[in-house]
Motif scaffolding. Structure first.
Motif, PDB file in Angstrom:
ATOM      1  N   SER A  53     -10.528   8.726   1.728  1.00  0.00           N
ATOM      2  CA  SER A  53      -9.331   8.459   2.083  1.00  0.00           C
ATOM      3  C   SER A  53      -8.651   7.331   1.610  1.00  0.00           C
ATOM      4  N   TYR A  54      -7.166   7.475   1.412  1.00  0.00           N
ATOM      5  CA  TYR A  54      -6.364   6.245   1.181  1.00  0.00           C
ATOM      6  C   TYR A  54      -6.410   5.953  -0.471  1.00  0.00           C
ATOM      7  N   CYS A  55      -7.142   6.932  -1.230  1.00  0.00           N
ATOM      8  CA  CYS A  55      -7.406   6.914  -2.510  1.00  0.00           C
ATOM      9  C   CYS A  55      -6.726   8.083  -3.580  1.00  0.00           C
ATOM     10  N   ASP A  56      -5.788   7.738  -4.314  1.00  0.00           N
ATOM     11  CA  ASP A  56      -5.463   8.653  -5.607  1.00  0.00           C
ATOM     12  C   ASP A  56      -6.349   8.452  -6.706  1.00  0.00           C
ATOM     13  N   GLN A  73      -5.017  -5.021   5.882  1.00  0.00           N
ATOM     14  CA  GLN A  73      -5.994  -5.711   4.776  1.00  0.00           C
ATOM     15  C   GLN A  73      -7.509  -5.453   5.248  1.00  0.00           C
ATOM     16  N   LYS A  74      -7.585  -5.544   6.622  1.00  0.00           N
ATOM     17  CA  LYS A  74      -8.858  -4.799   7.024  1.00  0.00           C
ATOM     18  C   LYS A  74      -9.371  -3.358   6.428  1.00  0.00           C
ATOM     19  N   GLN A  75      -8.352  -2.593   6.590  1.00  0.00           N
ATOM     20  CA  GLN A  75      -8.699  -1.280   5.950  1.00  0.00           C
ATOM     21  C   GLN A  75      -8.802  -1.380   4.575  1.00  0.00           C
ATOM     22  N   ASP A  76      -7.823  -2.024   3.836  1.00  0.00           N
ATOM     23  CA  ASP A  76      -8.169  -2.328   2.261  1.00  0.00           C
ATOM     24  C   ASP A  76      -9.471  -2.934   1.989  1.00  0.00           C
ATOM     25  N   ASP A  77      -9.929  -4.039   2.692  1.00  0.00           N
ATOM     26  CA  ASP A  77     -11.275  -4.738   2.339  1.00  0.00           C
ATOM     27  C   ASP A  77     -12.269  -3.644   2.485  1.00  0.00           C
ATOM     28  N   THR A  78     -12.277  -2.713   3.586  1.00  0.00           N
ATOM     29  CA  THR A  78     -13.213  -1.423   3.783  1.00  0.00           C
ATOM     30  C   THR A  78     -13.383  -0.427   2.754  1.00  0.00           C
ATOM     31  N   LEU A  79     -11.978  -0.237   2.329  1.00  0.00           N
ATOM     32  CA  LEU A  79     -11.945   0.744   1.352  1.00  0.00           C
ATOM     33  C   LEU A  79     -12.459   0.211  -0.188  1.00  0.00           C
ATOM     34  N   LYS A  80     -12.207  -0.946  -0.371  1.00  0.00           N
ATOM     35  CA  LYS A  80     -12.844  -1.542  -1.648  1.00  0.00           C
ATOM     36  C   LYS A  80     -14.509  -1.712  -1.605  1.00  0.00           C
ATOM     37  N   ALA A  81     -14.812  -2.036  -0.595  1.00  0.00           N
ATOM     38  CA  ALA A  81     -16.346  -2.120  -0.505  1.00  0.00           C
ATOM     39  C   ALA A  81     -17.092  -0.524  -0.617  1.00  0.00           C
ATOM     40  N   THR A  82     -16.196   0.170  -0.019  1.00  0.00           N
ATOM     41  CA  THR A  82     -16.895   1.705  -0.011  1.00  0.00           C
ATOM     42  C   THR A  82     -16.856   2.002  -1.562  1.00  0.00           C
ATOM     43  N   ILE A 108     -11.356   5.718 -15.182  1.00  0.00           N
ATOM     44  CA  ILE A 108     -10.600   6.441 -14.254  1.00  0.00           C
ATOM     45  C   ILE A 108      -9.475   5.384 -13.529  1.00  0.00           C
ATOM     46  N   ILE A 109      -8.400   5.869 -13.326  1.00  0.00           N
ATOM     47  CA  ILE A 109      -7.521   5.171 -12.542  1.00  0.00           C
ATOM     48  C   ILE A 109      -7.200   5.390 -11.232  1.00  0.00           C
ATOM     49  N   VAL A 110      -7.559   4.352 -10.188  1.00  0.00           N
ATOM     50  CA  VAL A 110      -7.829   4.655  -8.810  1.00  0.00           C
ATOM     51  C   VAL A 110      -6.457   3.887  -8.272  1.00  0.00           C
ATOM     52  N   VAL A 111      -5.719   4.342  -7.473  1.00  0.00           N
ATOM     53  CA  VAL A 111      -4.443   3.991  -6.638  1.00  0.00           C
ATOM     54  C   VAL A 111      -4.815   3.863  -5.095  1.00  0.00           C
ATOM     55  N   THR A 112      -4.774   2.833  -4.552  1.00  0.00           N
ATOM     56  CA  THR A 112      -5.110   2.829  -3.052  1.00  0.00           C
ATOM     57  C   THR A 112      -3.900   2.442  -2.204  1.00  0.00           C
TER      58      THR A 112
END
Length: 78
Positions: free
Chosen positions: A26-29, A48-57, A39-43
């Motif tokens: 989720s939150y990823c194009d 910020q917490k959700q962003d940090d979790t997404l990057k770690a994933t 691959i180009i990834v746009v989040t």
């Protein structure tokens, strides 16, 4: 809301696997390159917490070799 763009480089021979894994987050194009293993990834996340979790994933994907942030933007809350 943090909006960031990344260049994602797959492990050798794993471009299709990486695309598939990224599309399930989720939150990823995802925009695959047509002529490179890139691959180009746009989040776009809520905070910020959700962003940090997404990057770690994303960084935890076995099919990913390298993730390089190209640009980042954050709209401050008033």
């Amino acid at each position: 809301m943090p909006i960031k763009s990344y260049l994602a480089y797959p492990q050798d021979g794993k471009k299709d696997v990486l695309i598939s894994e990224l599309l399930n987050i989720s939150y990823c194009d995802v925009i695959p390159s047509e002529n490179e293993d890139l691959i180009i990834v746009v989040t776009d996340t809520e905070n910020q917490k959700q962003d940090d979790t997404l990057k770690a994933t994303i960084e935890g994907l076995d099919s990913l070799k390298l993730l390089a942030m190209v640009s980042g933007f954050n709209t401050p809350k008033n």
